[in-house]
Motif scaffolding. Structure first.
Motif, PDB file in Angstrom:
ATOM      1  N   ILE A 234       0.850  -1.195   0.000  1.00 11.92           N
ATOM      2  CA  ILE A 234       0.000   0.000   0.000  1.00 11.92           C
ATOM      3  C   ILE A 234       0.880   1.237   0.000  1.00 11.92           C
ATOM      4  O   ILE A 234       2.000   1.232   0.518  1.00 11.92           O
ATOM      5  N   ALA A 235       0.359   2.316  -0.617  1.00  8.80           N
ATOM      6  CA  ALA A 235       1.143   3.550  -0.697  1.00  8.80           C
ATOM      7  C   ALA A 235       1.228   4.245   0.656  1.00  8.80           C
ATOM      8  O   ALA A 235       2.268   4.801   1.021  1.00  8.80           O
ATOM      9  N   GLU A 236       0.155   4.236   1.406  1.00  7.82           N
ATOM     10  CA  GLU A 236       0.100   4.875   2.717  1.00  7.82           C
ATOM     11  C   GLU A 236      -0.555   3.927   3.713  1.00  7.82           C
ATOM     12  O   GLU A 236      -1.413   3.115   3.347  1.00  7.82           O
ATOM     13  N   THR A 237      -0.163   4.059   4.964  1.00  5.49           N
ATOM     14  CA  THR A 237      -0.802   3.255   6.010  1.00  5.49           C
ATOM     15  C   THR A 237      -2.203   3.799   6.260  1.00  5.49           C
ATOM     16  O   THR A 237      -2.446   5.001   6.122  1.00  5.49           O
ATOM     17  N   PRO A 238      -3.152   2.937   6.608  1.00  2.01           N
ATOM     18  CA  PRO A 238      -4.530   3.387   6.817  1.00  2.01           C
ATOM     19  C   PRO A 238      -4.637   4.321   8.020  1.00  2.01           C
ATOM     20  O   PRO A 238      -3.877   4.185   8.988  1.00  2.01           O
ATOM     21  N   PRO A 239      -5.570   5.283   7.976  1.00  2.73           N
ATOM     22  CA  PRO A 239      -5.755   6.191   9.115  1.00  2.73           C
ATOM     23  C   PRO A 239      -6.089   5.405  10.386  1.00  2.73           C
ATOM     24  O   PRO A 239      -6.869   4.457  10.361  1.00  2.73           O
ATOM     25  N   GLY A 240      -5.496   5.797  11.467  1.00  2.00           N
ATOM     26  CA  GLY A 240      -5.789   5.144  12.732  1.00  2.00           C
ATOM     27  C   GLY A 240      -4.970   3.902  13.005  1.00  2.00           C
ATOM     28  O   GLY A 240      -5.136   3.276  14.050  1.00  2.00           O
ATOM     29  N   ALA A 241      -4.101   3.511  12.066  1.00  2.00           N
ATOM     30  CA  ALA A 241      -3.276   2.323  12.310  1.00  2.00           C
ATOM     31  C   ALA A 241      -2.412   2.517  13.550  1.00  2.00           C
ATOM     32  O   ALA A 241      -2.201   1.597  14.342  1.00  2.00           O
ATOM     33  N   CYS A 242      -1.899   3.727  13.704  1.00  2.00           N
ATOM     34  CA  CYS A 242      -1.126   4.104  14.888  1.00  2.00           C
ATOM     35  C   CYS A 242      -1.367   5.587  15.141  1.00  2.00           C
ATOM     36  O   CYS A 242      -1.630   6.345  14.199  1.00  2.00           O
ATOM     37  N   PRO A 243      -1.308   6.030  16.380  1.00  2.00           N
ATOM     38  CA  PRO A 243      -1.503   7.464  16.659  1.00  2.00           C
ATOM     39  C   PRO A 243      -0.368   8.285  16.066  1.00  2.00           C
ATOM     40  O   PRO A 243       0.805   7.946  16.204  1.00  2.00           O
ATOM     41  N   ARG A 244      -0.732   9.332  15.382  1.00  2.00           N
ATOM     42  CA  ARG A 244       0.267  10.208  14.770  1.00  2.00           C
ATOM     43  C   ARG A 244       0.519  11.398  15.683  1.00  2.00           C
ATOM     44  O   ARG A 244      -0.412  12.076  16.100  1.00  2.00           O
ATOM     45  N   GLY A 245       1.790  11.681  15.972  1.00  2.00           N
ATOM     46  CA  GLY A 245       2.130  12.849  16.765  1.00  2.00           C
ATOM     47  C   GLY A 245       1.923  14.115  15.965  1.00  2.00           C
ATOM     48  O   GLY A 245       2.044  14.124  14.748  1.00  2.00           O
ATOM     49  N   VAL A 246       1.618  15.216  16.626  1.00  2.00           N
ATOM     50  CA  VAL A 246       1.375  16.484  15.926  1.00  2.00           C
ATOM     51  C   VAL A 246       2.643  16.989  15.246  1.00  2.00           C
ATOM     52  O   VAL A 246       2.581  17.787  14.326  1.00  2.00           O
ATOM     53  N   ASP A 247       3.792  16.511  15.720  1.00  2.00           N
ATOM     54  CA  ASP A 247       5.057  16.957  15.139  1.00  2.00           C
ATOM     55  C   ASP A 247       5.599  15.992  14.106  1.00  2.00           C
ATOM     56  O   ASP A 247       6.767  16.058  13.741  1.00  2.00           O
ATOM     57  N   LYS A 248       4.789  15.050  13.628  1.00  2.00           N
ATOM     58  CA  LYS A 248       5.277  14.077  12.658  1.00  2.00           C
ATOM     59  C   LYS A 248       5.822  14.793  11.419  1.00  2.00           C
ATOM     60  O   LYS A 248       5.173  15.680  10.864  1.00  2.00           O
ATOM     61  N   GLY A 249       6.995  14.426  11.008  1.00  2.00           N
ATOM     62  CA  GLY A 249       7.637  15.051   9.859  1.00  2.00           C
ATOM     63  C   GLY A 249       8.560  16.181  10.259  1.00  2.00           C
ATOM     64  O   GLY A 249       9.391  16.614   9.499  1.00  2.00           O
ATOM     65  N   ARG A 250       8.387  16.701  11.503  1.00  2.00           N
ATOM     66  CA  ARG A 250       9.283  17.756  11.967  1.00  2.00           C
ATOM     67  C   ARG A 250      10.089  17.324  13.176  1.00  2.00           C
ATOM     68  O   ARG A 250      11.141  17.861  13.456  1.00  2.00           O
ATOM     69  N   ASN A 251       9.576  16.354  13.914  1.00  2.00           N
ATOM     70  CA  ASN A 251      10.246  15.885  15.115  1.00  2.00           C
ATOM     71  C   ASN A 251      10.656  14.434  14.928  1.00  2.00           C
ATOM     72  O   ASN A 251       9.814  13.562  14.758  1.00  2.00           O
TER      73      ASN A 251
END
Length: 309
Positions: A234-251
Motif C-alpha cells: 500500500i502507498a500509505e498506512t490506513p488512518p488510525g493504524a497508529c496514533p500520529r504525533g502532531v510533530d510528525k515530519g518535523r520531530n
C-alpha cells in the motif's frame, strides 16, 4: 580557417580554461586540507566527521553544488549561442562565405573544433572532481548533482549545451534570444532526464523493518511504500493504524515512535531503488541520449546555415 576560429573565439577559450584552472586549484587545496583534517580527527564518529567537514568547507560545497546546473548553461550561452547568432546579427557570415572558404568547411571547423574542446573541458572537470570527491566521502550515485559531474556526464552535458546554443543562434539569429532558449531547455532537460532515469532499469525491491539499511547506502531511491500485515503493498498506512504525533515530519522522535508502532503491528517498509552497481549503465544511457540530442541539434544547425547561404 582554424587560425581564424582561434582568433574569433580565443576570449571564450581563455576565460573557460582559466576558470577550469581556478576550480582545479580550489579542488586541490580543499582536497589536500580535507585529507589532513580527516587524518587529524580520525577518532570522530563518521556522522560527526561529515558534519565537521560540511561546516568547514561550506563555501566549497556551495560552489560545487551549482556547477552541474551553471556550467552547461554557461557553455551553451557563451560558447554556443554567439557562435552563429553573432555572425548573423552582424552580417559577418556573408563576408566569410564570399571568401575562398566553403560554407561547409567553415561550419565544420567551428562545430567540430569547438565542440571537441568543450567535450575535453568536460572530461577535465570530471577528472578533477573524481580526485577531489573521495576526500569528502559523498555519494556518487544517489546524489544526482555529483553523478552529473563524474564519468562522461560533464562532457555529454557540455557538448549538448554547446550544440543547443549553436542551433538556437542559427535558427533565431539573435544571440540574446538563443541564450534564453539555452537556459530554458537545459532546465527542462535536467529535470526530464532525472525523471526518465528511474526507468533505465527495473528497480530493486527490498522489504525491511528499517529503511535506513537501504537509504544510508549510495543508492538512487525510486519509490517508498508499505507492506501491511496481510502482505499487501500500500502507498500509505490506513488512518488510525497508529496514533500520529502532531510533530510528525518535523520531530524525529515523534516520527520514530510512529514508525515503531507500525513495525510492531506487522507493517514493513517497501523500498524501490537502483544500486550503485548501475552507475556506468546510467552514465552511458544519459550520455547516449545527450549525444543523440547534440547530433540532432547539429543537423538543425546545418539546415539553418544552408538556408541562410
Amino acid at each position: 580557417m582554424i587560425w581564424l576560429t582561434w582568433r574569433q573565439h580565443r576570449g571564450q577559450l581563455l576565460v573557460t580554461f582559466g576558470l577550469l584552472a581556478a576550480l582545479g586549484l580550489m579542488f586541490l587545496v580543499s582536497g589536500l586540507e580535507a585529507a589532513a583534517f580527516v587524518a587529524s580527527n580520525a577518532g570522530l564518529a563518521p556522522g560527526d566527521l561529515d558534519a565537521a567537514l560540511g561546516a568547514r568547507y561550506d563555501a566549497v560545497y556551495t560552489v560545487f553544488g551549482w556547477l552541474p546546473i551553471v556550467a552547461p548553461a554557461l557553455i551553451g550561452a557563451f560558447w554556443g549561442a554567439p557562435l552563429l547568432g553573432r555572425e548573423f546579427e552582424r552580417g559577418t557570415h556573408r563576408l566569410v562565405w564570399t571568401q575562398a572558404v566553403p560554407v561547409r568547411r567553415w561550419l565544420t571547423v567551428k562545430l567540430v573544433g569547438l565542440g571537441g574542446l568543450v567535450a575535453l573541458a568536460g572530461l577535465a572537470m570530471s577528472a578533477m572532481v573524481s580526485v577531489w570527491r573521495p576526500r569528502f566521502r559523498t555519494d556518487t550515485f544517489g546524489n544526482v548533482g555529483i553523478f552529473n559531474m563524474l564519468g562522461v556526464e560533464p562532457a555529454a552535458w557540455w557538448l549538448f549545451a554547446f550544440m543547443l546554443g549553436t542551433a538556437a543562434g542559427a535558427v533565431l539569429r539573435r544571440t540574446l534570444a538563443a541564450m534564453a532558449v539555452v537556459v530554458g531547455v537545459l532546465a527542462v532537460m535536467t529535470f526530464g532526464l532525472f525523471t526518465l532515469s528511474d526507468h533505465y532499469a527495473t528497480p530493486s525491491r527490498v522489504v525491511t523493518a528499517d529503511q535506513t539499511t537501504v537509504t544510508s547506502q549510495d543508492v538512487r531511491l525510486v519509490e517508498h511504500a508499505w507492506l501491511d500485515p496481510a502482505g499487501r503493498e500500500i502507498a500509505e498506512t490506513p488512518p488510525g493504524a497508529c496514533p500520529r504525533g502532531v510533530d510528525k515530519g518535523r520531530n524525529d522522535s515523534a516520527r520514530t515512535a510512529y514508525e515503531e508502532c507500525l513495525i510492531g503491528k506487522g507493517y514493513r517498509h517497501v523500498v524501490y531503488f537502483h544500486g550503485h552497481d548501475r552507475f556506468w549503465r546510467f552514465q552511458l544511457i544519459d550520455a547516449a541520449i545527450l549525444l543523440a540530442g547534440a547530433a540532432g541539434l547539429g543537423l538543425v544547425t546545418v539546415r539553418a546555415v544552408r538556408r541562410a547561404s
